[in-house]
Scaffold this active site. Structure first.
Site, PDB file in Angstrom:
ATOM      1  N   HIS A 119       0.846  -1.195   0.000  1.00  0.00           N
ATOM      2  CA  HIS A 119       0.000   0.000   0.000  1.00  0.00           C
ATOM      3  C   HIS A 119       0.881   1.244   0.000  1.00  0.00           C
ATOM      4  CE1 HIS A 119      -3.646  -2.333   0.910  1.00  0.00           C
ATOM      5  NE2 HIS A 119      -2.916  -3.005   1.795  1.00  0.00           N
ATOM      6  N   ASP A 122      -1.252   8.744  -1.682  1.00  0.00           N
ATOM      7  CA  ASP A 122      -1.137   9.865  -2.618  1.00  0.00           C
ATOM      8  C   ASP A 122      -1.926  11.023  -2.029  1.00  0.00           C
ATOM      9  OD1 ASP A 122      -1.572  11.734  -4.626  1.00  0.00           O
ATOM     10  OD2 ASP A 122      -2.566  10.351  -5.995  1.00  0.00           O
ATOM     11  N   HIS A 124      -3.402  14.594  -2.485  1.00  0.00           N
ATOM     12  CA  HIS A 124      -3.712  15.623  -3.462  1.00  0.00           C
ATOM     13  C   HIS A 124      -3.263  17.003  -2.992  1.00  0.00           C
ATOM     14  CE1 HIS A 124      -7.098  13.261  -5.752  1.00  0.00           C
ATOM     15  NE2 HIS A 124      -6.006  12.528  -5.551  1.00  0.00           N
ATOM     16  N   HIS A 159      -5.442   9.079  -1.021  1.00  0.00           N
ATOM     17  CA  HIS A 159      -5.889   7.713  -1.311  1.00  0.00           C
ATOM     18  C   HIS A 159      -4.697   6.831  -1.634  1.00  0.00           C
ATOM     19  CE1 HIS A 159      -5.363   8.041  -5.744  1.00  0.00           C
ATOM     20  NE2 HIS A 159      -5.739   9.306  -5.570  1.00  0.00           N
ATOM     21  N   CYS A 160      -4.932   5.526  -1.646  1.00  0.00           N
ATOM     22  CA  CYS A 160      -3.905   4.564  -2.016  1.00  0.00           C
ATOM     23  C   CYS A 160      -3.790   4.529  -3.538  1.00  0.00           C
ATOM     24  CB  CYS A 160      -4.264   3.188  -1.477  1.00  0.00           C
ATOM     25  SG  CYS A 160      -2.903   1.994  -1.521  1.00  0.00           S
ATOM     26  N   HIS A 170      -8.042  -0.570  -4.853  1.00  0.00           N
ATOM     27  CA  HIS A 170      -7.777  -0.173  -3.470  1.00  0.00           C
ATOM     28  C   HIS A 170      -8.717   0.946  -3.033  1.00  0.00           C
ATOM     29  CE1 HIS A 170      -3.640  -2.074  -2.488  1.00  0.00           C
ATOM     30  NE2 HIS A 170      -4.158  -2.707  -3.527  1.00  0.00           N
ATOM     31  N   MET A 175      -9.991   2.674   0.613  1.00  0.00           N
ATOM     32  CA  MET A 175      -8.716   3.271   0.990  1.00  0.00           C
ATOM     33  C   MET A 175      -8.566   4.703   0.501  1.00  0.00           C
ATOM     34  SD  MET A 175      -5.249   1.074   1.109  1.00  0.00           S
ATOM     35  CE  MET A 175      -4.092   1.375   2.441  1.00  0.00           C
ATOM     36  N   HIS A 280     -26.712  17.309  -0.228  1.00  0.00           N
ATOM     37  CA  HIS A 280     -27.879  18.156   0.015  1.00  0.00           C
ATOM     38  C   HIS A 280     -28.333  17.942   1.444  1.00  0.00           C
ATOM     39  CE1 HIS A 280     -31.781  20.115  -0.662  1.00  0.00           C
ATOM     40  NE2 HIS A 280     -32.349  19.074  -0.068  1.00  0.00           N
ATOM     41  N   GLU A 304     -28.609  25.088  -2.232  1.00  0.00           N
ATOM     42  CA  GLU A 304     -29.507  23.995  -1.847  1.00  0.00           C
ATOM     43  C   GLU A 304     -28.809  22.646  -1.979  1.00  0.00           C
ATOM     44  OE1 GLU A 304     -32.697  23.307  -4.707  1.00  0.00           O
ATOM     45  OE2 GLU A 304     -31.717  24.724  -6.063  1.00  0.00           O
ATOM     46  N   THR A 305     -28.010  22.515  -3.033  1.00  0.00           N
ATOM     47  CA  THR A 305     -27.253  21.299  -3.304  1.00  0.00           C
ATOM     48  C   THR A 305     -25.918  21.740  -3.884  1.00  0.00           C
ATOM     49  OG1 THR A 305     -29.266  20.036  -3.773  1.00  0.00           O
ATOM     50  CG2 THR A 305     -27.211  19.125  -4.621  1.00  0.00           C
ATOM     51  N   HIS A 331     -27.881  13.786  -3.500  1.00  0.00           N
ATOM     52  CA  HIS A 331     -29.163  14.035  -4.144  1.00  0.00           C
ATOM     53  C   HIS A 331     -29.288  13.397  -5.527  1.00  0.00           C
ATOM     54  CE1 HIS A 331     -33.076  15.869  -4.687  1.00  0.00           C
ATOM     55  NE2 HIS A 331     -32.988  16.398  -3.483  1.00  0.00           N
TER      56      HIS A 331
END
Length: 367
Positions: A119, A122, A124, A159-160, A170, A175, A280, A304-305, A331
């Site tokens: 494993h 990463d 971001h 994430h992996c 993964h 993950m 939402h 709203e969303t 939603h």
């Protein structure tokens, strides 16, 4: 003859070796952090978030985190459907980490020898070297420490990413997680005025792809590696069997509903490492929403969303005005109602009569 475990490890390591050729290290050098104060943080399982300052105190520091990778079976719905999950620190999603812009993130990633797969992680939020992915690949029985400078504020996915088809496998096995990099002077509204939150909750949304047997029943497997071939076939259809918040349908409802009081301001961090989603809050709004998750940009108001792109995290701020149970959903209502992407807030406090909804009693339509 190779065992399945050896074959899977070989696939990951070959991909990593190819990616590493000619790579330039991107870790912060020791001299960059010499003399900086250090803070060791103990991570907590979502939806909760470790204690942190909303406005930075003093100059940049090194924030030390430790995460242990756990491969373990997890039940993901009320029917007992099981996934052989791959997790950071035992939870799906992994814990939310919080630092301030200009701080250094120092993560020790542990892959116990009891696991079966290689494993990595990463970020971001990081710059260079595949977000730390190619620098952090660890086999069972190994650990690695990565340090990078948080140069951009916002909410970011981690994430992996061990290479090839292993990456989506993964990720959809659980993950992923998120890191929040706060501005040193805290969050601001659309006019630049400081805003604060009373509580913070982290919701990680996951799409799962569970294989079925000849009778249409969900299958179970002994170890994470055993389901690889079958899961890939389901993944390639791009139709998830489950879409859930925090690892399980109903994980944030009932006794596990998130709690607030009337008048309290809540910050919701929402991540999806793989697919687009549309959060939402039924009966509420996004007072301020960093839809793309980047605090250097002014937030949108009164949504709203909102839209969270796959592979990203966003943040929404809301002050509850009335008591009751509020449903927080994806939603795409098929995913909320049929596949599991629903959570609840239980809000206590007094009613505001001016805002109370009113309805006349139903009556028969005159013929």
């Amino acid at each position: 003859m190779l065992t399945r475990r050896e074959a899977l490890l070989g696939t990951v390591l070959t991909a990593a070796a190819v990616a590493t050729v000619g790579a330039m290290p991107a870790v912060a050098s020791t001299k960059d952090v010499a003399g900086l104060r250090r803070e060791k943080v103990t991570l907590v399982p979502p939806p909760f978030v470790h204690a942190h300052d909303q406005v930075a105190k003093g100059g940049p520091k090194v924030v030390e985190f430790t995460m242990t990778i756990e491969e373990k079976p997890m039940v993901i719905d009320a029917d007992g459907t099981q996934i052989n999950a791959m997790t950071y620190n035992g939870s799906v999603p992994g814990p939310l980490m919080v630092v301030h812009e200009g701080d250094y993130v120092e993560l020790t990633l542990i892959n116990p020898e009891t696991n079966t797969l290689a494993h990595n992680i990463d970020f971001h939020a990081a710059t260079g070297a595949l977000g730390g992915g190619e620098l952090t690949l660890v086999n069972p029985g190994e650990q690695v420490t990565l340090r990078f400078k948080a140069t951009r504020s916002g909410t970011f996915v981690y994430h992996c990413a061990p290479g090839g088809a292993m990456i989506p496998w993964h990720v959809v096995s659980g993950m992923s997680g998120a890191i929040m990099v706060l501005p040193r002077d805290g969050l601001k509204d659309d006019t630049g005025k400081p805003v604060r939150y009373d509580h913070i909750y982290y919701i990680g949304e996951n799409d799962f792809y569970i294989p079925r047997d000849d009778q249409g029943q969900f299958k179970k497997y002994e170890t994470a590696g055993d389901n690889y071939d079958d899961t890939l076939k389901v993944m390639r259809g791009l139709i998830p069997t489950h879409v859930v918040f925090n690892g399980r349908a109903g994980s944030l409802t009932g006794d596990n509903a998130m709690k607030a009081k009337v008048g309290e301001t809540i910050l919701i961090v929402h991540s999806q490492a793989n697919r687009d989603t549309r959060p939402h809050l039924i009966g509420g709004h996004g007072d301020f929403v960093w839809e793309q998750g980047k605090f250097a940009n002014p937030p949108a108001k009164d949504l709203e969303t909102w839209f969270i792109r796959g592979g990203s995290a966003g943040a929404a701020l809301y002050t509850f005005l009335q008591p009751g149970i509020y449903a927080y959903v994806n939603h795409n209502l098929i995913e909320a109602v049929e596949l599991g992407a629903t959570a609840h807030f239980t809000v206590e406090g007094n009613w505001d009569d001016d805002l109370m909804m009113q309805v006349e009693a139903p009556k028969a339509i005159a013929s």
